[in-house]
Design an enzyme around this catalytic site. Structure first.
Site, PDB file in Angstrom:
ATOM      1  N   LYS A 161       0.714  -1.203   0.069  1.00 38.04           N
ATOM      2  CA  LYS A 161      -0.142   0.114   0.148  1.00 38.04           C
ATOM      3  C   LYS A 161       0.909   1.132  -0.037  1.00 38.04           C
ATOM      4  O   LYS A 161       0.379   2.134  -0.485  1.00 38.04           O
ATOM      5  CB  LYS A 161      -0.862  -0.036   1.129  1.00 38.04           C
ATOM      6  CG  LYS A 161      -2.111  -1.267   1.266  1.00 38.04           C
ATOM      7  CD  LYS A 161      -3.312  -1.034   0.360  1.00 38.04           C
ATOM      8  CE  LYS A 161      -4.213  -1.971   0.665  1.00 38.04           C
ATOM      9  NZ  LYS A 161      -5.177  -1.948  -0.498  1.00 38.04           N
ATOM     10  N   GLU A 174     -10.278   5.078   3.262  1.00 38.06           N
ATOM     11  CA  GLU A 174     -11.081   4.032   3.603  1.00 38.06           C
ATOM     12  C   GLU A 174     -10.124   2.978   4.114  1.00 38.06           C
ATOM     13  O   GLU A 174      -9.074   2.811   3.441  1.00 38.06           O
ATOM     14  CB  GLU A 174     -12.055   3.372   2.783  1.00 38.06           C
ATOM     15  CG  GLU A 174     -11.482   2.419   1.724  1.00 38.06           C
ATOM     16  CD  GLU A 174     -10.569   3.225   0.721  1.00 38.06           C
ATOM     17  OE1 GLU A 174     -10.620   4.229   0.584  1.00 38.06           O
ATOM     18  OE2 GLU A 174      -9.877   2.476   0.121  1.00 38.06           O
ATOM     19  N   SER A 190       2.308  -9.749  -0.517  1.00 39.70           N
ATOM     20  CA  SER A 190       1.785  -8.188  -0.603  1.00 39.70           C
ATOM     21  C   SER A 190       2.108  -7.417   0.822  1.00 39.70           C
ATOM     22  O   SER A 190       2.032  -6.211   1.155  1.00 39.70           O
ATOM     23  CB  SER A 190       0.480  -8.101  -0.964  1.00 39.70           C
ATOM     24  OG  SER A 190      -0.402  -8.850  -0.562  1.00 39.70           O
TER      25      SER A 190
END
Lengths: 400, 269
Positions: free
Chosen positions: A95, A117, A384
């Site tokens: 991210k 969010e 990830s």
């Protein structure tokens, strides 16, 4: 696989991925999204923007991330399993790549406040860290259910100065948090950037997030060529909204020899109604500004998804995945909660790497492929995120 | 082309030098039968037209009051089919009252664009506003509306660009929904008067009559909107809050709604 009778002809002109994508939002958000799309296009060709982005990725986030070939996990199979270690990135997940890009854009547009969010909390943590870095007021919407199962991340966000607002509506998960962020933005747009966390949502988010995440696949491709002298046989990533997967896939889409495999959360099983396998079990629809696959009931009401992993617990999916699925360029498979939990433990025990529950879905599928391999196989998995945030949740499941 | 119900209403009101008062409620809240009675009360108390929502759990343009209203209807098992049936009953009882639907696009495309508009037209619906279809993406929706004789309604927010405003004027029918302020629906933050220039620009561009909504909860708001040049006002959350307050006492609910609509309608005179 794709039922054409379910498709609507929407003549999408902005941000189309084949018949999918678009900008389906209340009129009030259109000028703001257009402003963002223009800022993004300008920045793509602005050398100083790209230089600052790359510098931050390197010096702040810790790129490039390693490509690690598992030593034990695939022993006795014909497969080699390479992990793209996005879990080692600052913030603990992929991210961080795209929040740096979007924060730079927000600053470029003169915005002083960020909203986001979050589901698992990884995107919230990533937004909180750029909020701190760029000295922007930061407000994170998080489903009340998710706040309970991801408590450590809530504390991390607050530690970095972000306000975390619980969302009680609906099931109190990721989709409800997106609804609330969109509501905030429809009033706060003059000074606020909505830092959407995945490659879904209205144009330009699916394109922009992919471009900011493309570095994952670009690095992995070069690293693989250097180590093995050839491309992988398959590139595998988990898919919730789809940002880590599209970041891995982007540089391989044109490489026809590479299988692209997206792993959706099958929850309790695809034959039950407790899963988040949007592409495999949903149908085309409009959710959160984009025309893509949506889990929905017989009346068009968006269904509640389920996954042990909060980050995959979303009834929508990015429109480019819908296109890759419809074209047959990528395959999408399901991994159940119990299979993900097993992969979570195996990677921990056999390689000393605790993965995020999200990423454990991709590992689980890679292990299936490795076991079934009759020819030498090079498998590339996007690891990830790391699993620190999930440790307590998993402990409760396993009753250690 | 036959004059539609909106045109007749605005003509009639103009003769009387009145504005239109248009209440909004979510169909099926708290259940199908009560919802029918509520709409009947609204018309009986003086509503000039109706704006009716179809419940959707991801109502991104709506504040907490309308969201809760939608959830109550969904929990009662209300489907879009029930809502269209309600429209049919309302139309049968009130043949002249303009009746618009306000809903989210997934409910439309799920039934098939053309079939949805055809079903709605068949149920006596005069207009459809899809909350998450901006005019720039509305081509196929306008086409389906035109083919079935339904008026497509579009929203004019405070930040609309000149190009989009012209598109709204070109394609909108029935009425033009001018936002009283930014944000989502709700009576917690009151309207800010749209500038008179906004109404002039819409008239000059040939738009359907402008009606103001969002943040309209008192007769004073109605008067302010009309004084600025609007042809009417829409109020949703204020009335829906009355439904919510009196869920356990239907008589009191109808009494409160009657008083509310009378007051608001009075302010249009």
């Amino acid at each position: 696989m794709v039922d054409s009778t379910q498709m609507a002809s929407l003549n999408i002109t902005h941000g189309a991925f084949g018949p999918f994508g678009g900008m389906f939002v209340p009129e009030i958000l259109v000028p703001t999204l257009n402003e963002l799309a223009h800022a993004f296009e300008d920045a793509q060709t602005d050398v100083s923007f790209q230089r600052e982005f790359e510098t931050l990725l390197k010096e702040y986030a810790g790129r490039e991330t390693p490509l690690y070939c598992c030593r034990n996990l695939t022993a006795g199979t014909k497969a080699k399993l390479y992990l793209k270690r996005e879990d080692l990135l600052h913030g603990g997940a992929h991210k961080t790549n795209q929040v740096l890009g979007q924060a730079l854009l927000a600053r470029r547009m003169g915005k002083t406040r960020l909203i986001a969010e979050t589901g698992a909390g990884q995107h919230g943590v990533a937004t909180a860290l750029v909020g701190a870095l760029f000295k922007m007021q930061t407000c994170i919407y998080m489903g009340a259910t998710d706040m309970k199962r991801q408590a450590p991340n809530v504390f991390r966000m607050r530690l970095m100065g972000a306000e975390v607002v619980p969302v009680e509506g609906g099931s109190g998960t990721l989709k409800d948090a997106v609804n609330e962020a969109l509501r905030d933005w429809s009033q706060s747009y003059p000074n606020t950037h909505y830092l959407l966390g995945t490659a879904a949502g209205p144009h330009p988010f699916p394109t922009m997030v992919r471009e900011f995440q493309r570095v994952i696949g670009r690095e992995a491709k070069a690293q693989m060529l250097e180590r093995e002298g050839r491309l992988p046989d398959a590139a595998i990533a988990c898919v919730g909204g789809g940002s880590n997967a599209i970041g891995l896939f982007a540089d391989f889409i044109e490489e026809a020899s590479v299988r692209l495999i997206g792993v959706e959360p099958a929850g309790h099983g695809l034959h039950t109604d407790k899963h988040g396998a949007t592409l495999q079990k949903g149908r085309p629809g409009i959710l959160h500004g984009t025309y893509s696959y949506v889990l929905q009931d017989a009346h068009g009401q968006v269904a509640e998804s389920h996954s042990i992993s909060a980050g995959l617990d979303y009834p929508g999916v990015g429109p480019q995945h819908a296109q890759l699925y419809a074209d047959g360029r990528a395959e999408y498979v399901g991994i159940r909660d119990d299979e993900a939990l097993e992969a979570f433990q195996r990677l921990s025990r056999e390689e000393g790497i605790i993965p995020a529950l999200e990423s454990a879905h991709a590992i689980a599928h890679a292990l299936k492929l490795a076991k079934a391999a009759t020819q030498p196989q090079l498998l590339l998995v996007n690891l990830s995120g790391r699993g620190d945030k999930d440790v307590e949740h998993v402990r409760q499941h396993l009753l250690f | 082309m036959k004059t539609n119900r909106y045109e007749k209403m605005f003509d009639r009101l103009q003769l009387k030098k009145e504005g239109a008062f248009i209440p909004f409620v979510v169909l099926g809240d708290p259940d199908v039968e009560t919802s029918f009675e509520i709409v009947d009360t609204l018309v009986g108390s003086g509503a000039d037209a109706l704006e009716l929502g179809i419940p959707f759990a991801n109502a991104v343009a709506d504040g907490p009051v309308i969201q809760r209203s939608s959830f109550r209807a969904l929990e009662a098992g209300v489907t879009p089919a029930h809502c269209l049936e309600l429209c049919r009953r309302i139309r049968a009882k009130h043949p002249e009252t303009p009746m618009g639907l306000l809903l989210y696009a997934n409910l439309i495309i799920h039934r098939g664009l053309k079939s949805f508009y055809a079903e709605a037209a068949n149920a006596g619906v005069d207009s459809i506003l899809a909350a998450d279809i901006p005019v720039g993406a509305a081509g196929p929706f306008i086409e389906a509306a035109t083919e079935t004789g339904v008026s497509p309604v579009f929203v004019v927010p405070p930040n609309i660009g000149e190009g989009a405003l012209k598109e709204v004027a070109r394609h909108g029918r029935g009425y033009t929904y001018v936002l009283g302020r930014a944000g989502v629906t709700g009576a917690d933050r009151q309207m800010q008067t749209p500038l008179p220039q906004r109404f002039e620009a819409l008239r000059a561009a040939g738009a359907a009559p402008a009606v103001v909504g969002f943040g309209i909860s008192t007769p004073e708001h109605v008067r302010t909107a009309l004084a600025a040049g609007a042809a009417g006002a829409i109020s949703g959350s204020a009335g829906v809050a009355l439904v919510e307050q009196h869920l356990n006492d239907k008589a009191a609910m109808h009494e409160a709604l009657t008083g509310f609509v009378r007051q608001m309608k009075e302010a249009t005179r």
